[in-house]
Design an enzyme around this catalytic site. Structure first.
Site, PDB file in Angstrom:
ATOM      1  N   SER A   1       0.700  -1.109   0.276  1.00 27.53           N
ATOM      2  CA  SER A   1      -0.056  -0.089   0.063  1.00 27.53           C
ATOM      3  C   SER A   1       0.895   1.019   0.170  1.00 27.53           C
ATOM      4  O   SER A   1       1.693   1.451  -0.939  1.00 27.53           O
ATOM      5  CB  SER A   1      -0.914   0.007   1.183  1.00 27.53           C
ATOM      6  OG  SER A   1      -1.909   0.668   0.985  1.00 27.53           O
TER       7      SER A   1
ATOM      8  N   ASP B   1      -6.022  -3.836  -1.930  1.00 23.66           N
ATOM      9  CA  ASP B   1      -4.934  -3.304  -0.690  1.00 23.66           C
ATOM     10  C   ASP B   1      -4.235  -4.623  -0.467  1.00 23.66           C
ATOM     11  O   ASP B   1      -4.487  -5.464   0.165  1.00 23.66           O
ATOM     12  CB  ASP B   1      -5.682  -2.477   0.118  1.00 23.66           C
ATOM     13  CG  ASP B   1      -4.658  -1.961   1.196  1.00 23.66           C
ATOM     14  OD1 ASP B   1      -3.472  -2.088   0.959  1.00 23.66           O
ATOM     15  OD2 ASP B   1      -5.075  -1.294   1.818  1.00 23.66           O
TER      16      ASP B   1
END
Length: 298
Positions: A61, A188
């Protein structure tokens, strides 16, 4: 698991990395955390001040986005300055969004509703020119962690389109659209692996992990809104994930910057987040120097 998913979940081991002047190979894992991830910039600066380059970097991320800058050859100071000047100023953010290209920002972003934002387009508008379009252009071996939504597994990206991989790794559910990569739907990377230090043990002698997930910050009387509640619950799940990983195998150095005072979406507070964690830099430098000295004495 199908053969296709097994192929996606596995990575080829890179060739051995040369040690510098007989010293150890250092691996750096930068973690997920949204805007809280900016607290990792002083750690990157510490490498520069010690005159050390990681042998390999892994990121999830926001950690993947910062790691891309470092892997491309940017210094911690350059990453800090660019972040503060670009993300830390509301006018600059609005201007870059306005100049995305199509006739309307709605088309460029994918919509104005949460969950519809096109992160790959946003990253191409915001990231510095030093970050190349392909992994092949990086100066340091780099692993980007994403989550295969339907495959229910993590995916390690090391080749191909770098911006696509970064967008997949940072596609926070309920905020950004999932990313299609290699025929799979990606979200993610922090969902499966918030601090991917486990992917560096085979290519580094000393592994550093940085956890910037944090958690809900309140005395207990504040009732969170829907977004804060969603992010807070996700943080708790990620912390449980990390706690289990730490029982199984720990990195040589594990850092937890002080991030609870900031929210996941506090991107305009980039400067404050970085400055609040300046103290971490010297602490980390001392610990890394001790680890290196111990390695050389062996």
């Amino acid at each position: 698991m199908s053969a296709k998913l097994e192929e996606n979940a596995l990575t080829l081991a890179p060739p051995p990395l040369a040690r510098s002047s007989g010293g150890p190979r250092i691996g750096l894992a930068l973690g997920a955390g949204g805007a809280r991830g900016f607290a990792q910039i002083p750690v990157i600066e510490a490498f520069d001040e010690l005159g050390i380059k990681p042998a390999a970097i892994a990121g999830s991320s926001m950690g993947a986005i910062l790691g891309a800058g470092m892997a491309a050859g940017m210094t911690g100071g350059e990453i800090r300055d660019y972040t503060v000047e670009t993300i830390g100023h509301r006018a600059n953010v609005a201007n870059r969004l306005w100049n995305l290209g199509p006739s309307t920002m709605r088309d460029a972003l994918g919509g104005f509703k949460l969950g519809q934002f096109n992160l790959e387009r946003i990253l191409r508008a915001f990231l510095p020119k030093e970050i190349p379009g392909d992994f092949a252009g990086l100066a340091i071996p780099f692993k980007v962690i994403a989550t295969d939504y339907y495959g229910q597994c993590e995916v390690v990206c090391e080749t191909g389109d770098l911006y696509e991989a970064l967008a997949a790794s940072a596609a926070i559910p309920a905020l950004f659209m999932p990313i299609q990569r290699d025929g799979r739907l990606m979200i993610d990377g922090g969902i499966f692996n918030p601090v991917p230090y486990d992917h560096l043990s085979d290519v580094a002698d000393i592994v550093v992990g940085v956890d910037v997930i944090g958690g809900p910050d309140s005395a207990g009387s504040y009732v969170p809104n829907r977004i804060d509640s969603l992010f807070g619950a996700t943080q708790l799940l990620m912390q449980a994930n990390i706690a289990l990983k730490m029982k199984l195998k720990q990195p040589d150095i594990f850092l937890r910057p002080d991030v609870n005072a900031f929210r996941v979406l506090d991107f305009l507070k980039a400067r404050q987040i970085i400055e609040a964690n300046e103290v971490l830099k010297d602490q980390f430098k001392r610990e890394l120097e001790l680890r290196i000295e111990d390695f050389i004495r062996r």
